[in-house]
Every structure is written in structure tokens, then in C-alpha cells.
Design a protein around this motif. Structure first.
Motif, PDB file in Angstrom:
ATOM      1  N   VAL A  80       0.848  -1.185   0.000  1.00  0.00           N
ATOM      2  CA  VAL A  80       0.000   0.000   0.000  1.00  0.00           C
ATOM      3  C   VAL A  80       0.888   1.240   0.000  1.00  0.00           C
ATOM      4  CG1 VAL A  80      -1.855  -1.166   1.229  1.00  0.00           C
ATOM      5  CG2 VAL A  80      -0.135   0.085   2.508  1.00  0.00           C
ATOM      6  N   THR A  90       3.521  -5.472   1.705  1.00  0.00           N
ATOM      7  CA  THR A  90       2.796  -6.293   2.680  1.00  0.00           C
ATOM      8  C   THR A  90       2.904  -7.783   2.391  1.00  0.00           C
ATOM      9  OG1 THR A  90       0.757  -6.073   1.405  1.00  0.00           O
ATOM     10  CG2 THR A  90       1.124  -4.476   3.159  1.00  0.00           C
ATOM     11  N   PHE A 101      -8.256 -11.279  -2.227  1.00  0.00           N
ATOM     12  CA  PHE A 101      -9.260 -11.539  -1.186  1.00  0.00           C
ATOM     13  C   PHE A 101      -9.553 -10.299  -0.351  1.00  0.00           C
ATOM     14  CE2 PHE A 101      -7.493 -15.993  -1.524  1.00  0.00           C
ATOM     15  CZ  PHE A 101      -8.610 -16.515  -2.151  1.00  0.00           C
ATOM     16  N   ASP A 102      -8.564  -9.402  -0.278  1.00  0.00           N
ATOM     17  CA  ASP A 102      -8.743  -8.200   0.525  1.00  0.00           C
ATOM     18  C   ASP A 102      -9.858  -7.304  -0.025  1.00  0.00           C
ATOM     19  OD1 ASP A 102      -6.389  -8.002  -1.485  1.00  0.00           O
ATOM     20  OD2 ASP A 102      -7.066  -5.930  -1.257  1.00  0.00           O
ATOM     21  N   GLY A 103     -10.237  -7.538  -1.281  1.00  0.00           N
ATOM     22  CA  GLY A 103     -11.259  -6.684  -1.868  1.00  0.00           C
ATOM     23  C   GLY A 103     -12.679  -7.060  -1.504  1.00  0.00           C
ATOM     24  N   ILE A 104     -12.874  -8.249  -0.950  1.00  0.00           N
ATOM     25  CA  ILE A 104     -14.229  -8.734  -0.674  1.00  0.00           C
ATOM     26  C   ILE A 104     -14.948  -7.854   0.332  1.00  0.00           C
ATOM     27  CG2 ILE A 104     -15.588 -10.660   0.232  1.00  0.00           C
ATOM     28  CD1 ILE A 104     -13.380 -12.540  -0.768  1.00  0.00           C
ATOM     29  N   ALA A 105     -14.205  -7.440   1.366  1.00  0.00           N
ATOM     30  CA  ALA A 105     -14.825  -6.734   2.493  1.00  0.00           C
ATOM     31  C   ALA A 105     -15.545  -5.469   2.041  1.00  0.00           C
ATOM     32  CB  ALA A 105     -13.792  -6.417   3.559  1.00  0.00           C
ATOM     33  N   ALA A 110      -7.806  -3.339  -1.318  1.00  0.00           N
ATOM     34  CA  ALA A 110      -7.196  -2.559  -0.240  1.00  0.00           C
ATOM     35  C   ALA A 110      -5.712  -2.329  -0.482  1.00  0.00           C
ATOM     36  CB  ALA A 110      -7.397  -3.270   1.095  1.00  0.00           C
ATOM     37  N   PHE A 126     -15.062 -12.786  -8.982  1.00  0.00           N
ATOM     38  CA  PHE A 126     -15.488 -13.187  -7.643  1.00  0.00           C
ATOM     39  C   PHE A 126     -16.880 -13.797  -7.670  1.00  0.00           C
ATOM     40  CE2 PHE A 126     -17.632 -11.907  -3.608  1.00  0.00           C
ATOM     41  CZ  PHE A 126     -17.017 -12.859  -2.820  1.00  0.00           C
ATOM     42  N   MET A 147      -7.917 -18.400   2.033  1.00  0.00           N
ATOM     43  CA  MET A 147      -8.058 -17.176   2.819  1.00  0.00           C
ATOM     44  C   MET A 147      -7.543 -17.382   4.231  1.00  0.00           C
ATOM     45  SD  MET A 147     -11.715 -15.554   1.649  1.00  0.00           S
ATOM     46  CE  MET A 147     -11.438 -13.996   2.488  1.00  0.00           C
ATOM     47  N   SER A 148      -7.894 -18.512   4.791  1.00  0.00           N
ATOM     48  CA  SER A 148      -7.450 -18.805   6.158  1.00  0.00           C
ATOM     49  C   SER A 148      -5.929 -18.881   6.234  1.00  0.00           C
ATOM     50  CB  SER A 148      -8.072 -20.112   6.638  1.00  0.00           C
ATOM     51  OG  SER A 148      -7.592 -20.464   7.908  1.00  0.00           O
ATOM     52  N   GLN A 150      -3.869 -17.385   4.417  1.00  0.00           N
ATOM     53  CA  GLN A 150      -3.367 -16.012   4.337  1.00  0.00           C
ATOM     54  C   GLN A 150      -3.418 -15.344   5.704  1.00  0.00           C
ATOM     55  OE1 GLN A 150      -2.216 -14.333   1.442  1.00  0.00           O
ATOM     56  NE2 GLN A 150      -1.537 -12.929   3.034  1.00  0.00           N
ATOM     57  N   LEU A 151      -4.511 -15.567   6.420  1.00  0.00           N
ATOM     58  CA  LEU A 151      -4.643 -15.016   7.772  1.00  0.00           C
ATOM     59  C   LEU A 151      -3.526 -15.527   8.666  1.00  0.00           C
ATOM     60  CD1 LEU A 151      -8.468 -15.248   8.529  1.00  0.00           C
ATOM     61  CD2 LEU A 151      -7.065 -13.195   8.423  1.00  0.00           C
TER      62      LEU A 151
END
Lengths: 250, 250
Positions: A80, A90, A101-105, A110, A126, A147-148, A150-151
Motif C-alpha cells: 500500500v 505487505t 481476497f482483501d477486496g471482498i470486504a 485494499a 469473484f 483465505m485462512s 493467508q490469515l
DNA sequence: CGAGCTTTTGAGCCGAATCAATTATCGTGG
DNA sequence: CCACGATAATTGATTCGGCTCAAAAGCTCG
């Protein structure tokens, strides 16, 4: 062009036995329990291959979200750009990784993702992914797992930044990178980094000079060899000790 | 017992108009477009309320994964314990937050989550969540959004740790916490922190003494007031400048 | 081959960690 | 209810690691 050091990820040397030779995405879905018809459907619906040149952006922060990407070949850097300063890295994406995946929220990306070398991705909308996730349980499971994972990676980095010193962070970074390459089928005592010292520094919350010095120290201690972006691990267990992680059992 | 400072999140003062008074989870699902029958089904299938006493673990790292939790009241702290050292805090969970997504990847939780005060959660088995996600599009969307939001938060923290100095990190931390409380319906110029200086320090990659000094400096500059765990924001825009974030438009 | 970038190396300084001691607060039992 | 010990928070003095500034050397690519 094809003989640049960075093309090593696409090496055709059979000794590396890369599992993603024919396109990462096909392999991602190849072994999660879909029958031929389902697999065909998945491929038709959501695989859109795309070539990305070195330096090109896959997407930018704030851009409207619509696609998830799977890296087929090459490598990427996510980051970013704060309002004043320059890019904060990042993460790095290698073949087999997924981004977006960051775009889903918020339905907007992001971060931005840039190719570190000429690369190939599979783009999937998506909406299609979501639909298939509802209809095919293995697909749902796969995306949730991605996704998990990634977390989990993010929180590992968080802990690393909070608890390790400069040289230890570099050791941990190299170990993680080699581990990821091994997962992708490379023998991985030696590899060519796709990212610059500056990228590594930004990712690790350090300055370029500090990373350079850390490399010099690791070389002096005979834990690694490194000339430019090519790195060889000489003493993995010592690196693990320095990074304060248990030696992964092979 | 009920008049401890930490009970402020459960305040019944109507001025705070907390949106989660009757249970966070019901509200989470209350406005995402389910009809009465579906809502009933969701409630029956996946809501298992549970009380967690201060200091109690919701789950531990390595423990077999089976449930996702939504925080109803109180607050939690997530972290990992490295083989040698003590706890590394990776996040704080407030009412409305969900935890446990990290377990999906490996089917074992990657971190531990501990109650910072007497709290209540809704437990839901992952299998039920997955099933409902396949059958009810709004449920799928909700959980994907929750996971994605977590990814975005993590990367924000990552950037913060990589680019801000000690005092700036504390400013950013306080701003983020107040912002989250506002989202939850509190007027949020003043609140009582559920976590210790030590927790904050661990989360921000600092030492307790440094955090304490940062608070002292922020007080001296009249950006905040703070006695023990109670904190009042006096100059939000100055805090934003220090944290290098744009002032959120109210 | 030269311009521009990346990387390395050095010297000095600053910020956060460390070490140490005091004060404040919480929980507990007398 | 108060006294006590334990934990949390603050404050000061000192040390050390990583940043800053500066310059040179190595690569890459036109």
C-alpha cells in the motif's frame, strides 16, 4: 529474455519437478475431489489466463473489486502507498498463491499488486467463484482454506515483526521463502530472489542498508551464500535457531 | 463486580445506544437479507451462546478446529506463544468481531484467544457455517466479508509496524480502537481499555515502558487524557496526523 | 559505454530496549 | 474494612541496535 535469472521459477529442469508446469490453477483444482464434469465446468467458468509484464499492476488500492487472481508463473509484490510516503510492501506472491481476497470486504481492493517479473495469472471473477463455492463443496473448502492460510501467514509475520531483531527477521524471511519454494517442488537450497533488498526491507520493517548488513553478517557466519539476488542456504538449522522457529521435519 | 470499569462495553446507558444489546450474532445476521424462516434456521443451527470468564481461553494454538466464535459482549486477546518466550499478542476482539477463521487452513487453531474480562460469545460449528454458506447467499457473503476484513486489518497493522515510530503506533492504536468502538455505537471520546499496557506493547512490537512513555508524551501534548486504563481523546486530528492516517469523516 | 539503479560499506546519531527503582492499583485474607 | 502482597504502571539512567547521512562499487539496460 527467457534466460534472465528470474525465470528460474519456470525452469523446465525435471530435477525440480515443478507441480505447476501446466498452469497453477488447474493443479489447484486438480486434486480436491472434483469429477471430470465438475472440473470442466470450473475451468470454463472461472479460468481467464492473463500475462502480466514486469512492473505492471494487477490492480490498485481503491480500484473496484471484481476478480481474484491465482499466480501461475512469475512473482508479485503486494503493498500500500500511504498518503505521504512510498510503497509499504505487505507480501510476496509466488506460483500457487492467490491475491485479491482483501477486496471482498469493501468491494474495493485494499492494496496494489505488482509483477516483479514477467508473469502469468489466472483471473476469476469473484461472482463466479462465489457461485461455484455454493454449488461445489470442494471449491468452497479450497477458497476458505486459501483465505485462512493467508490469515495465518499474516499473523506469523506480525509476530515476527514484534519479536525479532533485524538479522533474525532476515533469517526468518529467507527460511519462509525457501520453504514456500520447496512446497512448490523446488529442491531449494539455492534460489534467485525476485525482489530487491529494498522490497525485503519494506516488508520486514527495516531499511535497505540494514537488510544489506544482515545479509553480510549471515554470509560472514557461513549460514548462507549470496551474490546479488542469488542465495544459497548453507546451514538451515542455524538459520532456524536464529529465526526462533522449529526446524521443519523433512 | 458489575460496576468494574470494564463493564462499560455492556453499559445500559441509552445514550450509547449499543446495537448489540440483545446479542451480537442475532444482529450480525439481522440485516443481511434473510427472511423470517431463514433467520430462524440460522439461529437454530449455529447459535450456541457461551459465557467465558476473565482469563479463560476460548481455544488454544494447535487445538483441533471445529468452531467459529462471534463476540457478544466483553473482549478478547488473540496471540501465540513461541517455543521459548511469552505471549505475542496478534489482535484484540470486541463485540461484533469473529475469531477462529485461522483454524480453517489446517483444521487446527493457529493462535490462542483469551477473555480480557467476563464475556459472552456465540459459538457456531464450522460445518454448520459452511453448509449455510452454501445454501444462503447472504450468509456466504457475510462470512467472506468477515474474513476479508480481517485480512485488511492485518495488513494495516503490518504497514503500521513497518513504518511508524513508537509514539505514532500508540496514536494509531488508540485511534483504531476508538473507531471500532464508534462502529459499535459508542460515542467514543472516552473509554476504558480492556487490555494492559503490556498487551498493547506486545501488539505494537514495543516494550511496556515505551508504551507508558508514549502515553505520557501524548498526555503532555494534550492529545489525550489518561488515568490508568481510562482514556479520553482530546485532539483527534492531531492524533490522526501523528498516526499518518486521514481523519475519518463523520 | 555511460546513465541510472541497486547494493554495499562506513561513521555518527537517535530512539527504543534494558536495567533499576518507585508508585499505584487490584485482589485477598486477616 | 483495612492491611498486605502481587501485579501493573510510571519514571529515570544507561546501553545498544538500527536509522541517517554519505560515498563508492556493482549491475542492468538503453
Amino acid at each position: 529474455m527467457n534466460s534472465t535469472p528470474h525465470s528460474s521459477y519456470e525452469s523446465s529442469d525435471p530435477a525440480f519437478s515443478p507441480p505447476f508446469k501446466r498452469g497453477v490453477s488447474a493443479d489447484i483444482f486438480g486434486s480436491i475431489g472434483l469429477n471430470a464434469g465438475e472440473l470442466d465446468r470450473v475451468q470454463k467458468l472461472i479460468f481467464v489466463p492473463r500475462s502480466i509484464k514486469k512492473g505492471q499492476l494487477l490492480f490498485q488500492a481503491g480500484q473496484k473489486f471484481s476478480e481474484i487472481f491465482a499466480v501461475r508463473s512469475g512473482s508479485f509484490r503486494s503493498g500500500v502507498v500511504p498518503h505521504d510516503g512510498d510503497l509499504n510492501v505487505t507480501g510476496f506472491q509466488l506460483p500457487g498463491d492467490m491475491v485479491g481476497f482483501d477486496g471482498i470486504a469493501t468491494m474495493r481492493y485494499a492494496c496494489e499488486v505488482q509483477a516483479l517479473e514477467d508473469s502469468e495469472v489466472s483471473a476469476m471473477t469473484f461472482e463466479h467463484v462465489a457461485t461455484l463455492s455454493r454449488e461445489l463443496r470442494p471449491v468452497q473448502r479450497l477458497f476458505l482454506q486459501m483465505m485462512s492460510a493467508q490469515l495465518v501467514r499474516d499473523s506469523e509475520v506480525l509476530v515476527m515483526l514484534g519479536s525479532l531483531k533485524a538479522e533474525e527477521r532476515v533469517a526468518a524471511f529467507l527460511l519462509k521463502l525457501f520453504e514456500r519454494m520447496e512446497t512448490r517442488g523446488f529442491s531449494a537450497t539455492e534460489l534467485v530472489l525476485p525482489m530487491s533488498r529494498h522490497d525485503i526491507a519494506s516488508y520486514l520493517g527495516l531499511k535497505t542498508e540494514t537488510v544489506s548488513r544482515a545479509f553480510a553478517d549471515l554470509i560472514a557466519r557461513r549460514l548462507i551464500e549470496a551474490h546479488q539476488r542469488s542465495v544459497t542456504v548453507l546451514n538451515r538449522s542455524a538459520l532456524c535457531a536464529m529465526a526462533k522457529v522449529a526446524l521443519p521435519q523433512d
